[in-house]
Design a protein around this motif. Structure first.
Motif, mmCIF file in Angstrom:
data_model
loop_
_atom_site.group_PDB
_atom_site.id
_atom_site.type_symbol
_atom_site.label_atom_id
_atom_site.label_comp_id
_atom_site.label_asym_id
_atom_site.label_seq_id
_atom_site.Cartn_x
_atom_site.Cartn_y
_atom_site.Cartn_z
ATOM 1 N N TYR A 181 38.465 38.046 8.647
ATOM 2 C CA TYR A 181 38.187 38.025 10.079
ATOM 3 C C TYR A 181 39.344 38.653 10.854
ATOM 4 N N ASP A 182 39.007 39.275 11.968
ATOM 5 C CA ASP A 182 40.042 39.831 12.843
ATOM 6 C C ASP A 182 40.535 38.715 13.757
ATOM 7 N N MET A 183 41.427 37.896 13.227
ATOM 8 C CA MET A 183 41.903 36.722 13.954
ATOM 9 C C MET A 183 42.800 37.089 15.140
ATOM 10 N N ASN A 184 43.320 38.321 15.146
ATOM 11 C CA ASN A 184 44.156 38.733 16.284
ATOM 12 C C ASN A 184 43.426 38.524 17.601
ATOM 13 N N LYS A 185 42.158 38.866 17.611
ATOM 14 C CA LYS A 185 41.384 38.832 18.857
ATOM 15 C C LYS A 185 41.160 37.412 19.369
ATOM 16 N N LEU A 186 41.374 36.412 18.515
ATOM 17 C CA LEU A 186 41.273 35.025 18.972
ATOM 18 C C LEU A 186 42.424 34.692 19.924
ATOM 19 N N PHE A 187 43.589 35.260 19.646
ATOM 20 C CA PHE A 187 44.786 34.919 20.412
ATOM 21 C C PHE A 187 45.066 35.898 21.555
ATOM 22 N N ILE A 188 44.633 37.146 21.392
ATOM 23 C CA ILE A 188 44.889 38.145 22.433
ATOM 24 C C ILE A 188 44.017 37.826 23.646
ATOM 25 N N GLY A 189 44.640 37.614 24.775
ATOM 26 C CA GLY A 189 43.911 37.279 25.994
ATOM 27 C C GLY A 189 43.678 35.795 26.190
ATOM 28 N N ALA A 190 44.213 34.948 25.300
ATOM 29 C CA ALA A 190 44.002 33.497 25.399
ATOM 30 C C ALA A 190 45.014 32.830 26.324
ATOM 31 N N MET A 191 45.871 33.606 26.975
ATOM 32 C CA MET A 191 46.834 33.098 27.957
ATOM 33 C C MET A 191 47.759 32.029 27.383
ATOM 34 N N GLY A 192 48.082 32.163 26.095
ATOM 35 C CA GLY A 192 49.036 31.240 25.495
ATOM 36 C C GLY A 192 48.535 29.828 25.312
ATOM 37 N N THR A 193 47.227 29.616 25.384
ATOM 38 C CA THR A 193 46.687 28.255 25.263
ATOM 39 C C THR A 193 46.473 27.822 23.814
ATOM 40 N N LEU A 194 46.543 28.768 22.866
ATOM 41 C CA LEU A 194 46.302 28.435 21.461
ATOM 42 C C LEU A 194 47.556 28.493 20.611
ATOM 43 N N GLY A 195 48.625 29.038 21.133
ATOM 44 C CA GLY A 195 49.856 29.143 20.371
ATOM 45 C C GLY A 195 50.833 30.067 21.064
ATOM 46 N N VAL A 196 52.074 30.027 20.599
ATOM 47 C CA VAL A 196 53.111 30.907 21.139
ATOM 48 C C VAL A 196 53.166 32.162 20.279
ATOM 49 N N VAL A 197 52.974 33.314 20.905
ATOM 50 C CA VAL A 197 53.114 34.571 20.180
ATOM 51 C C VAL A 197 54.570 34.732 19.784
ATOM 52 N N SER A 198 54.826 34.903 18.483
ATOM 53 C CA SER A 198 56.201 35.023 17.987
ATOM 54 C C SER A 198 56.570 36.486 17.728
ATOM 55 N N GLY A 418 35.961 24.056 22.019
ATOM 56 C CA GLY A 418 36.021 23.605 20.639
ATOM 57 C C GLY A 418 37.228 24.166 19.901
ATOM 58 N N ILE A 419 37.507 25.445 20.130
ATOM 59 C CA ILE A 419 38.668 26.070 19.483
ATOM 60 C C ILE A 419 39.956 25.436 19.988
ATOM 61 N N LYS A 420 40.043 25.224 21.301
ATOM 62 C CA LYS A 420 41.236 24.597 21.881
ATOM 63 C C LYS A 420 41.443 23.197 21.298
ATOM 64 N N GLN A 421 40.382 22.427 21.183
ATOM 65 C CA GLN A 421 40.468 21.066 20.666
ATOM 66 C C GLN A 421 40.932 21.065 19.209
ATOM 67 N N LYS A 422 40.455 22.041 18.444
ATOM 68 C CA LYS A 422 40.809 22.107 17.022
ATOM 69 C C LYS A 422 42.269 22.476 16.831
ATOM 70 N N ILE A 423 42.761 23.427 17.629
ATOM 71 C CA ILE A 423 44.121 23.926 17.446
ATOM 72 C C ILE A 423 45.145 23.085 18.207
ATOM 73 N N ASP A 424 44.773 22.616 19.394
ATOM 74 C CA ASP A 424 45.710 21.890 20.258
ATOM 75 C C ASP A 424 45.048 20.606 20.740
ATOM 76 N N SER A 425 44.891 19.658 19.824
ATOM 77 C CA SER A 425 44.146 18.431 20.141
ATOM 78 C C SER A 425 44.829 17.600 21.222
#
Length: 438
Positions: A181-198, A418-425
């Motif tokens: 899967y192209d997981m990059n696109k999950l985080f690009i444009g998510a405004m930092g709500t799913l993780g800190v880009v390192s 759902g994605i937010k809850q799974k990653i950042d409960s």
């Protein structure tokens, strides 16, 4: 919430990391009780692990240019600044790829690549302060998107730090990466709500040998004539790097001609650029004014252009807002026309430009607070009527509380939740910064 007691504990745990108190009220919000400045990926991970375990909210900031972009909480417990997490990690000139730390400014990256005659094909606003992590998190792009694409098109790999401190990697370090899967696109444009880009790995392209900009100014405000000419350019074999329409207010500010002005930019070898310029000259409508800039003059114009919008680093007395609108490409003409009508009706000033190949428009609105809110509602209705959307990219915190900056929730919003809850409960990371209060 960090109390005085837990704040003392936090400073003791991270005594080797620079920490400063943040007591001042910032008009754009998105600040923190304390600001922490990690220098390594391991320090970022440790801070997030601690915050998650103690349910401390965390805001993320790179250069601070997007401080007024979303956010319904004025202050988090911790403001995680990436200002000291900078530098080039790996550069492969032959493969034309670059891996860089998220806090590195865009201009610093381009300056590093210049001796190799390479560049990152993106064009963010305020490039000397906008960081690559912030650009990716907001999926930022400018008027050259028709030729460059956006962050989603150019990022081939990411290293992320999840809210619990876990380090993950998506994508890879080579352009031909097609596995999984192209997981990059999950985080690009998510405004930092799913993780800190390192770390970010991006595709590069050669710096063009020659660059020019043609300005076609329409003396009569004929929407039909502008649309017909734009269609002719788009239907041709030419490959402009940007095809942008400026409204009279913005055109007057940047070109000293207060007329609708079409900006057509080319980048290539000199002979190719000049050939395409001549084609444009042969098809421009009557009663238009044609001017051109090349090389250093074109660079100087773009520098002015990328600094005309308000941003999170500049605090001025007037109230300002920036809207990003997406419609079908040529419907951008209607949005700019509606902006003029709205400016008169709501007693505000509006500087606007729209991509005639992308349909992405940016409007800068200045005036009294209540007039700006009214103008935003007017323009948002127009965007929706034309099958598009309108989000607010910059607005003082006091006004963001009165307006849904992202617009209405979409039918797919439950997937975001759902994605937010799974990653950042525990919902600690950039809380309420994204669509629907995520």
């Amino acid at each position: 919430m960090i109390t005085n007691e837990s704040l003392t504990e936090f400073k003791a745990v991270f005594k080797d990391i620079q920490i400063s108190d943040e007591d001042d009220q910032h008009p754009l919000g998105n600040t923190g009780r304390v600001i922490v400045f990690p220098k390594t990926e391991q320090e970022i991970s440790a801070i997030l692990e601690y915050a998650n375990a103690n349910k401390n909210t965390v805001f993320i900031m790179g250069g601070g240019t997007k401080r007024g972009y979303g956010g319904l909480l004025e202050k988090a417990d911790i403001l995680l600044s990436l200002a000291q997490y900078t530098g080039i990690v790996e550069h492969n000139p032959g493969d034309m790829t670059l891996t860089v730390k998220a806090g590195t400014s865009f201009q610093e990256i381009q300056t590093y690549l210049a001796p190799y005659k390479q560049k990152v094909p993106l064009d963010p606003f305020i490039p000397e302060h906008a960081t690559i992590g912030g650009i990716v998190s907001a999926n930022d792009s400018g008027p050259k998107r028709i030729g460059y694409g956006s962050a989603r098109d150019n990022v081939i790999g990411l290293r992320m730090v999840y809210p619990d401190g876990t380090l993950i990697r998506s994508g890879g370090k080579v352009v031909k990466n097609v596995a999984g899967y192209d997981m990059n696109k999950l985080f690009i444009g998510a405004m930092g709500t799913l993780g800190v880009v390192s770390q970010v790995t991006v595709k590069l392209r050669p710096i063009a040998q020659y660059e020019s900009i043609l300005f076609v100014s329409f003396s009569e405000r004929s929407v039909e004539e502008i649309r017909a000419f734009a269609s002719k350019v788009l239907d041709s074999m030419m490959e402009p790097i940007s095809l942008e329409l400026l409204n009279p207010s913005l055109a007057g500010k940047l070109t000293n001609i207060n007329q609708y002005t079409m900006l057509i930019s080319f980048e290539d070898v000199k002979s190719s650029v000049q050939y395409q310029e001549n084609v444009i000259r042969s098809i421009v409508p009557e009663k238009t004014t044609l001017r051109s800039l090349s090389q250093n003059e074109a660079t100087s114009f773009w520098d002015d252009f990328y600094h005309h919008q308000p941003n999170g680093l500049v605090n001025i007395p007037t109230t300002e807002a920036v809207l990003k609108i997406g419609v079908v490409n040529l419907e951008a003409i209607k949005i700019l026309q509606e902006a003029e009508l709205t400016a008169d009706a709501c007693h505000v000033s509006i500087e606007a430009h729209g991509g005639l190949a992308t349909g992405i428009c940016h409007l800068t609105i200045r005036g009294a607070a209540e007039d700006i809110l009214s103008a935003i509602q007017h323009i948002r209705k127009s965007a929706k009527k034309n099958g598009g959307y309108a989000v607010v990219k910059h607005l003082p915190f006091s006004l963001r509380k009165e307006l849904n900056v992202w617009g209405e929730k979409t039918a797919a919003h439950f997937l975001h939740e759902g994605i937010k809850q799974k990653i950042d409960s525990n919902k600690i990371l950039n809380k309420n910064r994204y669509v629907g209060g995520i």
